[in-house]
Each structure stands twice: as C-alpha cells, then as structure tokens.
Design a protein around this motif. Structure first.
Motif, short mmCIF file in Angstrom:
data_model
loop_
_atom_site.label_atom_id
_atom_site.label_comp_id
_atom_site.label_asym_id
_atom_site.label_seq_id
_atom_site.Cartn_x
_atom_site.Cartn_y
_atom_site.Cartn_z
N MET A 49 -10.62 -5.99 23.02
CA MET A 49 -10.79 -4.94 22.01
C MET A 49 -11.89 -5.32 21.02
SD MET A 49 -8.56 -2.98 23.26
CE MET A 49 -8.15 -1.64 22.15
N GLU A 50 -12.73 -4.34 20.69
CA GLU A 50 -13.82 -4.56 19.74
C GLU A 50 -13.46 -4.04 18.35
OE1 GLU A 50 -17.42 -2.90 21.26
OE2 GLU A 50 -17.09 -3.71 23.27
N TYR A 51 -12.37 -3.28 18.27
CA TYR A 51 -11.92 -2.70 17.00
C TYR A 51 -10.44 -2.98 16.82
CZ TYR A 51 -16.20 0.11 16.56
OH TYR A 51 -17.50 0.52 16.43
N ALA A 52 -10.02 -3.01 15.56
CA ALA A 52 -8.59 -3.12 15.24
C ALA A 52 -8.32 -2.28 14.00
CB ALA A 52 -8.19 -4.57 14.99
N GLU A 53 -7.14 -1.68 13.97
CA GLU A 53 -6.73 -0.92 12.78
C GLU A 53 -5.70 -1.72 12.00
OE1 GLU A 53 -4.25 3.08 11.58
OE2 GLU A 53 -5.60 3.22 13.31
N VAL A 54 -5.94 -1.82 10.70
CA VAL A 54 -4.99 -2.46 9.79
C VAL A 54 -4.41 -1.37 8.91
CG1 VAL A 54 -4.71 -4.07 7.87
CG2 VAL A 54 -6.19 -4.67 9.80
N SER A 55 -3.09 -1.22 8.95
CA SER A 55 -2.45 -0.18 8.15
C SER A 55 -1.14 -0.69 7.57
CB SER A 55 -2.20 1.07 9.01
OG SER A 55 -1.23 0.80 10.01
N ASP A 56 -0.60 0.06 6.64
CA ASP A 56 0.71 -0.25 6.07
C ASP A 56 1.47 1.04 5.79
OD1 ASP A 56 -0.95 0.57 4.02
OD2 ASP A 56 -0.37 -1.02 2.63
N GLY A 57 1.29 2.01 6.68
CA GLY A 57 1.92 3.31 6.48
C GLY A 57 3.41 3.33 6.75
N SER A 58 3.90 2.36 7.54
CA SER A 58 5.32 2.33 7.87
C SER A 58 6.05 1.13 7.27
CB SER A 58 5.51 2.31 9.39
OG SER A 58 4.97 3.48 9.97
N LYS B 44 2.98 7.05 5.59
CA LYS B 44 3.54 8.02 6.51
C LYS B 44 4.80 8.67 5.95
CE LYS B 44 1.75 6.18 10.87
NZ LYS B 44 0.64 5.42 10.28
N ASP B 45 5.25 8.18 4.81
CA ASP B 45 6.43 8.72 4.15
C ASP B 45 6.02 9.90 3.27
OD1 ASP B 45 8.70 9.31 2.69
OD2 ASP B 45 9.09 7.24 2.06
N ALA B 46 6.47 11.10 3.64
CA ALA B 46 6.08 12.31 2.91
C ALA B 46 6.55 12.29 1.46
CB ALA B 46 6.64 13.54 3.61
N GLU B 47 7.58 11.50 1.17
CA GLU B 47 8.10 11.43 -0.20
C GLU B 47 7.31 10.46 -1.08
OE1 GLU B 47 10.54 13.50 -1.11
OE2 GLU B 47 10.41 14.26 0.96
N LYS B 48 6.45 9.67 -0.45
CA LYS B 48 5.70 8.66 -1.20
C LYS B 48 4.32 9.21 -1.55
CE LYS B 48 4.45 3.75 -1.00
NZ LYS B 48 4.48 2.52 -0.16
N ILE B 49 4.16 9.61 -2.79
CA ILE B 49 2.89 10.18 -3.25
C ILE B 49 2.08 9.10 -3.94
CG2 ILE B 49 1.78 11.96 -4.63
CD1 ILE B 49 3.41 13.03 -2.28
N ILE B 50 0.92 8.79 -3.39
CA ILE B 50 0.05 7.76 -3.97
C ILE B 50 -0.97 8.44 -4.87
CG2 ILE B 50 -1.59 5.92 -3.43
CD1 ILE B 50 -0.22 5.66 -0.71
N PRO B 51 -1.09 8.02 -6.14
CA PRO B 51 -2.05 8.65 -7.05
C PRO B 51 -3.49 8.39 -6.63
CG PRO B 51 -1.07 6.71 -8.07
CD PRO B 51 -0.34 6.93 -6.78
N PRO B 52 -4.41 9.29 -6.98
CA PRO B 52 -5.81 9.15 -6.56
C PRO B 52 -6.44 7.82 -6.92
CG PRO B 52 -5.44 11.35 -7.42
CD PRO B 52 -4.18 10.58 -7.67
N TYR B 53 -6.16 7.30 -8.12
CA TYR B 53 -6.80 6.04 -8.53
C TYR B 53 -6.44 4.91 -7.59
CZ TYR B 53 -2.59 3.78 -10.43
OH TYR B 53 -1.37 3.17 -10.55
N LYS B 54 -5.22 4.96 -7.03
CA LYS B 54 -4.77 3.91 -6.12
C LYS B 54 -5.45 4.06 -4.76
CE LYS B 54 -0.56 1.27 -5.27
NZ LYS B 54 0.90 1.19 -5.51
#
Length: 276
Positions: free
Chosen positions: A102-111, A139-149
């Motif tokens: 693999m030449e690419y990898a995704e780093v996430s913390d949505g779950s 990925k949690d619809a209840e978790k609203i992240i503010p724009p500054y973050k």
C-alpha cells in the motif's frame, strides 16, 4: 472526450492535487472492478476499500493488482486502522501495509476516542512509509465538533505529515460535515476554508445534492470522496455542467440570454403589420 463542446470548465489532469475524486469500494468483486475501471478509470484518482471490508473480501490481492494495473492507488478505510489501534496492533497494521504494497494509509478516529496528540504521532510514523490521508470528524451523529476544532485538527494533521485531510461524512453522508438529513453544514465548511487550503481538503460527499453544493461553492475542481463506483461518470458530468443540477452554473448567462433574445419585428412607417 467523444466530441467537442465549447465553454466547459477546465478540468485538471491526472495526477492532480485538485479536482480529486475518491471512489469507495464497499466490496466489489474482481470482475466488478474491471467493469468499473473500463468506464471510470480516467475520472478516479484513488479508491478506498470502505471501513474494514478488506478483511473479508475474497481475492483481495488480485483485486489490488487490477487497480494497480490501471494506475489507481488504493487504501484501506480508516475504520480498519482504528480496529488495529483499539486492539493495540499498530505494528501489525504497519506490516499489513507493507505486505499488500500500500502507498497510502488513512488515519482516523471516527469510531474511537483517540487523544489527538497520539493521532498526530500515528500520522508522523506512517508518513515515513506511505502517504497519509487523515480524517477529521466523528461517525457519531450526536457528537458535534465546533468549527474551531475542525480547523485546529486539520491544520495540525497536515503539519504532522498528512498529504490531505478528509472531512468525515460516512458512506451515507449524514454525519460530520452534514446534518442527519444530508444537508451541508455550510457555515462549518465556509469557516474551515478561511484557514485550510482548499486543495488540501477531501470532502466526503456521497449524495448527489452534496456533490452539487460543493461544485457550485468551489468549482469543478473541488476534491470529493466516498463516491459510489456507479456514480463516477455522473459526477464528472456534474463537474462539467452537463447535468441539469449545474447546467447553467459555468455559462455566461448574459451571453446566453442575448443569444436567445426574441427578435422584435417592426413594420415600415406608413404600413400596417400583417394580421394573422
């Protein structure tokens, strides 16, 4: 293209930094990949194997070879990265990337709840071996992240070595950048763009209405992701103003109105206009 049309927006050429299209493969067979690439390879910049579908996909190595033969890079979905992290298997994940070339990898913390400094460390480490796409948003619809973050995380993840940051939407397009109805959180997007370069952002936009909104907002060469394989040609027509949703968006409508202005017929002085 099969023929010539004037006054189309200029599309960037592959390999490109803007006008990027990421397709989501949610478990296509090898034959389905071949069929998709027959029509979609020219318009596809990268393919994501959605969430952890690669774990259960038969003939995975052959499928990856087909994409590679077409010159399309592929990466595993961020949920797979998170599945390794939550099990304390980061080194195994790095070996997995090497095993499959693999030449690419995704780093996430949505779950998962991941301390941001630790996420940055994962980006720095992986960036030594591959090109990193980092995803921002939950990925949690209840978790609203503010724009500054959103802005703070996007900027720091780019500084840590990510080549692009991804705006989270899930495959359905109903979280993160979007409300549960699929409506774009336009204020959030506009605020992000005040501080993060547009070419560095890949907006997940699986729904047609979302794709139209981003194209009207940022032009034909906005980076879009989570596109279904059977929608890749449709998206390209939207980018070019060749579908009803953007049909007049890229045209000079004053010129069009002038061209189609009805002729005014006048009679000569002393004569009457014909009747009937």
């Amino acid at each position: 293209m099969n023929y010539t049309l004037n006054n189309l927006p200029e599309r960037t050429a592959k390999p490109r930094e803007q006008g990027y299209t990421m397709v989501m493969d949610k478990g296509l067979s090898v034959r389905e990949v071949e069929d998709f690439l027959e029509v979609g390879a020219s318009y596809t910049d990268i393919v994501k194997l959605g969430w952890a579908t690669s774990f259960v996909t038969p003939n995975l190595k052959r499928k990856l070879e087909v994409y590679k033969e077409a010159g399309i890079p592929v990466y595993f979905g961020g949920t797979l990265f998170e599945a390794f992290i939550i099990r304390n298997q980061f080194d195994d994940y790095r070996r997995l990337l090497e095993q499959f070339g693999m030449e690419y990898a995704e780093v996430s913390d949505g779950s998962i709840d991941l301390v941001h400094d630790r996420k940055l460390e994962y980006i720095r480490t992986l960036a030594q071996d591959v090109q990193v796409l980092s995803e921002v948003g939950s990925k949690d619809a209840e978790k609203i992240i503010p724009p500054y973050k959103w802005i703070s995380q996007m900027k720091s993840e780019l500084e840590a070595g990510a080549v692009k940051v991804i705006g989270e939407a899930r495959e359905a397009g109903n979280v993160g950048l979007f409300r549960s109805t699929g409506e774009v959180r336009s204020g959030l997007v506009e605020e992000i763009l005040t501080q993060v370069p547009v070419e560095k952002i890949l907006w997940e936009a699986p729904q047609k209405s979302q794709q139209v909104w981003f194209i009207k907002m940022m032009g034909a060469n906005v980076n879009l992701g989570n596109i279904a394989p059977n929608e890749i040609v449709s998206l390209e027509t939207i980018r070019l103003g060749l579908r009803g949703d953007t049909f007049t968006h890229f045209l000079d409508m004053e010129q069009v109105d002038e061209m189609f202005k009805p002729e005014v017929k006048t009679g000569k002085p002393g004569t009457s206009m014909p009747r009937g």
